[in-house]
Design an enzyme around this catalytic site. Structure first.
Site, mmCIF file in Angstrom:
data_model
loop_
_atom_site.group_PDB
_atom_site.id
_atom_site.type_symbol
_atom_site.label_atom_id
_atom_site.label_comp_id
_atom_site.label_asym_id
_atom_site.label_seq_id
_atom_site.Cartn_x
_atom_site.Cartn_y
_atom_site.Cartn_z
ATOM 1 C CB THR A 1 39.954 -76.661 -44.841
ATOM 2 O OG1 THR A 1 40.836 -77.233 -45.801
ATOM 3 C CG2 THR A 1 40.225 -77.254 -43.490
ATOM 4 C CD1 TRP B 1 57.109 -59.319 -38.227
ATOM 5 C CD2 TRP B 1 56.286 -60.266 -40.073
ATOM 6 N NE1 TRP B 1 57.837 -60.445 -38.477
ATOM 7 C CE2 TRP B 1 57.353 -61.061 -39.611
ATOM 8 C CE3 TRP B 1 55.606 -60.667 -41.221
ATOM 9 C CZ2 TRP B 1 57.760 -62.216 -40.251
ATOM 10 C CZ3 TRP B 1 56.014 -61.823 -41.857
ATOM 11 C CH2 TRP B 1 57.083 -62.588 -41.381
ATOM 12 C CE LYS C 1 58.024 -62.032 -44.419
ATOM 13 N NZ LYS C 1 58.772 -63.086 -45.076
HETATM 14 P P1 ADP Z 1 37.928 -72.169 -44.109
HETATM 15 O O1 ADP Z 1 39.420 -71.986 -44.168
HETATM 16 O O2 ADP Z 1 37.430 -73.387 -44.741
HETATM 17 O O3 ADP Z 1 37.153 -70.924 -44.331
HETATM 18 P P2 ADP Z 1 37.884 -72.372 -41.256
HETATM 19 O O4 ADP Z 1 36.623 -72.002 -40.622
HETATM 20 O O5 ADP Z 1 38.534 -73.609 -40.836
HETATM 21 O O6 ADP Z 1 37.550 -72.504 -42.692
HETATM 22 O O7 ADP Z 1 38.882 -71.151 -41.163
HETATM 23 C C1 ADP Z 1 39.681 -70.985 -40.048
HETATM 24 C C2 ADP Z 1 40.403 -69.670 -40.111
HETATM 25 O O8 ADP Z 1 39.477 -68.594 -39.996
HETATM 26 C C3 ADP Z 1 41.347 -69.456 -38.960
HETATM 27 O O9 ADP Z 1 42.591 -70.096 -39.177
HETATM 28 C C4 ADP Z 1 41.465 -67.936 -38.934
HETATM 29 O O10 ADP Z 1 42.378 -67.462 -39.899
HETATM 30 C C5 ADP Z 1 40.093 -67.489 -39.336
HETATM 31 N N1 ADP Z 1 39.330 -67.139 -38.133
HETATM 32 C C6 ADP Z 1 38.451 -67.898 -37.466
HETATM 33 N N2 ADP Z 1 37.929 -67.227 -36.419
HETATM 34 C C7 ADP Z 1 38.496 -66.005 -36.413
HETATM 35 C C8 ADP Z 1 38.387 -64.840 -35.579
HETATM 36 N N3 ADP Z 1 37.563 -64.781 -34.540
HETATM 37 N N4 ADP Z 1 39.153 -63.770 -35.877
HETATM 38 C C9 ADP Z 1 39.991 -63.794 -36.934
HETATM 39 N N5 ADP Z 1 40.131 -64.845 -37.757
HETATM 40 C C10 ADP Z 1 39.404 -65.947 -37.505
#
Ligand code: ADP
Length: 532
Positions: free
Chosen positions: A177, A435, A430
């Site tokens: 990640t 929120w 917050k």
């Molecule tokens: P990195 O953190 O390495 O960029 P990831 O692809 O694993 O990679 O990121 C996942 C995060 O991306 C999710 O936890 C979320 O916060 C965000 N995310 C993914 N898809 C969506 C979506 N359709 N809408 C909003 N946020 C999203």
């Protein structure tokens, strides 16, 4: 008593065997960085992957060795996915946009033994090589100038080889990640989880592949396992169209010339395509299904793609979830809904694909599960066979005591199971104990015709604890005032959500996967003071 069915381990090599056997002549097209175009097919990909296993074996690479790639999307990269796992190794796709210290960290943490890379990334190799002692072999995909070229490397072999014998719980792939805080963390996928995830992608609700589907994945092969497409695409026998460059003109031309029906990418990809089409008067490519994920798809984008005839499959997932968690698809009563209602549904993150379960829990008390009422927002948690249990080399599980993975996302679940994300745990604002969703503010703000990008963060406030401040990048040649932006937002969000200030900036910092980096934005404005 045991059941009495055959042993057939869930191995990802079955995918490429199936693709070559049943869909062997379906094409894999690549547009290369130098503008050349090549065509192979699934039978050719399998044959080259077997040759690659022979080359790897000759180099002493075998079970559980990490085979890394630093590359864009192309057929040789696809070959390497199957070649690396076919030798019993672990494919490690590296994001070339990572910062140097992250690149240094993950190659060492993964202990990569082989690294295959695009010539375009030679400067990264030159800079990092001395810091990567574990890497014994460098292979360059498209040039023989500084390392053995991929084609030369496999040329001496005939493909007459077997896949390594492995078990379904053996690891096959490693993705990190991008780590908005701390060091990147490795997610180690196994054959079984990857195969189940690939099959989940075949549900009509997910990618909606047909026998004649042609897919151009813009999502890079290094981002969150490329959403599982190289695996699911083999199971479906898709024609793949790859571009090693992310140029909207090239993408639009390829979509038109190759009869692309499906595409997948983060929202910024579509923004680039819109801008190109608008600037040149080119018609927006016609697609059956446009999958958008990685960050929230804004409403105007969904509207435009839907008006152009596409089903927009808005998907949510994470590297930790392989990545598919939820995908939006038309509901059974779709025809009864107005266009605006449909857009509002698509703007949410869809429903879970079969195989994973979601729940929301109280942000302050993870043991308190929240109702699926479409109103109560909480911490989003997920479980299933392709969801992480423990990060690579960690000594503790990443799950709660009752076996759920906390995503760090905040959202509500509607009574029909639709997920609506409202924020990241760390980014919710917050104010006076209530929120405010930074994401909803941003999504509303980018609907303003003069706004190119917007990011909302909570700034300390003596009375309210935090108040939102909206940072805005204006579109080239467009102008607007802070008061105009606030006026525009006033009928789109609750009054007390309206930002206390709108600050115009030249750019907003992004992570290596192209998402807004709130952490960097906060650091940049750490001295910011709200007027009382
Ligand atoms: P990195 O953190 O390495 O960029 P990831 O692809 O694993 O990679 O990121 C996942 C995060 O991306 C999710 O936890 C979320 O916060 C965000 N995310 C993914 N898809 C969506 C979506 N359709 N809408 C909003 N946020 C999203």
């Amino acid at each position: 008593m045991l059941g009495a069915m055959q042993d057939w381990d869930l191995l990802v090599t079955h995918l490429i065997d199936h693709a070559a056997r049943e869909h062997g002549t379906r094409e894999i097209v690549t547009y290369w960085a130098d503008g050349q175009q090549t065509r192979t097919n699934w039978a050719g990909i399998r044959c080259d992957a077997l040759k690659m296993t022979q080359a790897l074996r000759a180099a002493g690479v075998g079970k559980e060795d990490r085979v890394a790639t630093l590359a864009m999307n192309h057929s040789r990269h696809l070959v390497s996915w199957y070649g690396a796992v076919g030798v019993g190794g672990i494919l490690h796709t590296i994001n070339p946009r990572l910062f140097d210290d992250q690149l240094e960290y993950i190659v060492n943490h993964a202990e990569d033994k082989v690294l295959l890379y695009d010539a375009a990334f030679q400067p990264i190799i030159d800079k990092m090589k001395a810091l990567w002692p574990s890497v014994e072999l460098y292979i360059c995909y498209d040039s023989g100038e500084h390392a053995t070229s991929f084609e030369d490397w496999i040329a001496g072999y005939d493909g007459n080889a077997q896949w390594a014998e492995v078990g379904e719980r053996d690891p096959c792939m490693l993705c990190y990640t991008s780590g908005t805080t701390g060091n990147p963390k490795g997610v180690l996928y196994e054959h079984r989880s990857t195969l189940l995830h690939a099959i989940s992608g075949l549900q009509p609700h997910a990618f909606d592949f047909r026998p004649n589907s042609v897919m151009l994945p813009v999502v890079p092969m290094f981002h969150a396992a490329s959403w599982g497409l190289p695996w699911a695409g083999a199971a479906a026998g898709l024609k793949f169209v790859y571009s090693a460059v992310n140029d909207p003109m090239v993408l639009c031309d390829l979509m038109a010339d190759e009869g692309v029906t499906h595409s997948a990418g983060v929202p910024t990809v579509w923004l680039g395509i819109f801008q190109y089409c608008d600037a040149t008067g080119t018609a927006l490519p016609k697609l059956d299904v446009a999958t958008i994920g990685g960050s929230a798809a804004p409403k105007f984008m969904i509207e435009r793609l839907m008006k152009n005839g596409a089903r927009v499959a808005h998907a949510w997932g994470m590297t930790e979830t392989s990545p598919i968690g939820t995908v939006g698809a038309p509901t059974h009563d779709w025809a009864d809904k107005s266009f605006d209602e449909q857009v509002a549904i698509v703007a949410m993150q869809g429903r879970p694909v079969f195989g994973v379960e979601l729940r929301t829990v109280d942000l302050d008390d993870f043991t308190k599960e929240l109702p699926r009422d479409g109103k109560t927002s909480g911490a989003l948690q997920i479980r299933g066979p392709w969801v992480i249990k423990r990060y690579f080399k960690a000594d503790q599980d990443a799950t709660t005591a009752d076996g759920w993975f906390d995503t760090g996302d905040v959202g509500v679940i509607h009574p029909d199971g639709t997920l609506q994300l409202t924020d990241r745990t760390k980014d919710v604002i917050k104010s006076g104990g209530e929120w405010i969703s930074s994401v909803e503010l941003e999504n509303a703000a980018v609907g303003h015709p003069a706004v190119a990008e917007a990011a909302a963060i909570g700034m300390p406030h003596p009375k309210w604890d935090e108040r939102p401040v909206l940072f805005v990048v204006k579109k080239d040649g467009a102008d607007c005032s802070a008061a105009e932006v606030i006026e525009y937002l006033s009928d789109k969000v609750a009054k007390w959500w309206l930002p206390d200030a709108v600050e115009f900036v030249d750019d907003i910092p992004h992570t290596a996967t192209g998402k807004i980096s709130k952490k960097d934005l906060r650091d940049r404005f750490s001295d910011y003071k709200l007027a009382e």
